[in-house]
Design a protein around this motif. Structure first.
Motif, PDB file in Angstrom:
ATOM      1  N   ASP A 191      32.172  72.414  23.006  1.00  0.00           N
ATOM      2  CA  ASP A 191      31.027  71.988  23.810  1.00  0.00           C
ATOM      3  C   ASP A 191      30.074  71.063  23.065  1.00  0.00           C
ATOM      4  O   ASP A 191      29.338  70.303  23.694  1.00  0.00           O
ATOM      5  N   SER A 192      30.092  71.101  21.740  1.00  0.00           N
ATOM      6  CA  SER A 192      29.193  70.237  20.973  1.00  0.00           C
ATOM      7  C   SER A 192      29.927  69.193  20.150  1.00  0.00           C
ATOM      8  O   SER A 192      29.323  68.216  19.698  1.00  0.00           O
ATOM      9  N   GLY A 193      31.225  69.398  19.912  1.00  0.00           N
ATOM     10  CA  GLY A 193      31.989  68.484  19.065  1.00  0.00           C
ATOM     11  C   GLY A 193      31.823  68.783  17.582  1.00  0.00           C
ATOM     12  O   GLY A 193      32.383  68.080  16.746  1.00  0.00           O
ATOM     13  N   LEU A 251      42.179  63.567  15.377  1.00  0.00           N
ATOM     14  CA  LEU A 251      41.807  62.443  14.519  1.00  0.00           C
ATOM     15  C   LEU A 251      40.340  62.068  14.708  1.00  0.00           C
ATOM     16  O   LEU A 251      39.605  61.896  13.735  1.00  0.00           O
ATOM     17  N   ALA A 252      39.912  61.944  15.948  1.00  0.00           N
ATOM     18  CA  ALA A 252      38.531  61.538  16.224  1.00  0.00           C
ATOM     19  C   ALA A 252      37.529  62.551  15.686  1.00  0.00           C
ATOM     20  O   ALA A 252      36.499  62.163  15.123  1.00  0.00           O
ATOM     21  N   ASP A 273      44.923  72.677  22.762  1.00  0.00           N
ATOM     22  CA  ASP A 273      43.884  72.492  23.767  1.00  0.00           C
ATOM     23  C   ASP A 273      43.571  71.009  23.963  1.00  0.00           C
ATOM     24  O   ASP A 273      43.335  70.280  22.997  1.00  0.00           O
ATOM     25  N   SER A 274      43.540  70.573  25.207  1.00  0.00           N
ATOM     26  CA  SER A 274      43.333  69.156  25.518  1.00  0.00           C
ATOM     27  C   SER A 274      41.908  68.679  25.265  1.00  0.00           C
ATOM     28  O   SER A 274      41.633  67.482  25.333  1.00  0.00           O
ATOM     29  N   ARG A 275      41.000  69.581  24.951  1.00  0.00           N
ATOM     30  CA  ARG A 275      39.621  69.179  24.628  1.00  0.00           C
ATOM     31  C   ARG A 275      39.475  68.768  23.176  1.00  0.00           C
ATOM     32  O   ARG A 275      38.398  68.349  22.745  1.00  0.00           O
TER      33      ARG A 275
END
Length: 165
Positions: free
Chosen positions: A157-159, A45-46, A39-41
């Motif tokens: 949606d929240s990370g 790493l980040a 998924d591109s979302r």
């Protein structure tokens, strides 16, 4: 010769001009292995506070421990410094919203030909699949206790990342 990739080659030229991470070793510097979705979302790493060179990342539809992902983690544990493996599923995953037959029907329509022969390995129950994949890694004779293994879900949606198993 102009191609459909010219924009990406141009962007790469700028990336290469500013490139400063030469000399990285092939091993996972932070000892991390990640199996996650394509998924591109998701920025693997980040989302874990890691940098280039810190982790070995395998991506596929549904964040599944497929034979290829399993092979990568075995290699990572024995040859590339992996000491912790995260299997990271995510919210709103397209691989969890349709049946195998529905996906085949959609692909057949898009391709203009029958796709009944192509497996897509949809995930009927994300929590069950995540637990199965974590168990597969933990019980593998070439991984087992050589690495700490956990199953997680990333909220697109929240990370936020939450530990599930």
């Amino acid at each position: 010769m102009s191609t459909g990739f010219d924009d990406l080659i141009s962007a790469n030229a700028g990336y290469a001009d500013a490139f400063t991470t030469t000399g990285l070793e092939g091993a996972a510097a932070a000892g991390i292995g990640v199996v996650t979705c394509m998924d591109s979302r998701i920025d693997p790493l980040a989302m874990l506070g890691l940098s280039l060179g810190d982790a070995k990342v395998v991506r596929n539809p549904g964040a599944q421990v497929t034979p290829d992902a399993l092979e990568a983690m075995v290699l990572g544990v024995h040859l590339l410094g992996i000491r912790r493996i995260l299997v990271v599923a995510h919210t709103r995953c397209a691989m969890t919203t349709r049946s195998e037959d529905e996906v085949r029907e959609l692909i057949s329509g898009s391709a203009g030909q029958d796709a009944a022969w192509q497996p897509f390995h949809v995930v009927a129950d994300q929590q069950v699949r995540l637990a199965q994949d974590v168990a597969k890694l933990r019980s593998h004779p070439l991984i087992g206790e050589r690495a700490e293994i956990g199953g997680f879900v990333y909220d697109v949606d929240s990370g936020r990342l939450s530990h599930h198993c």
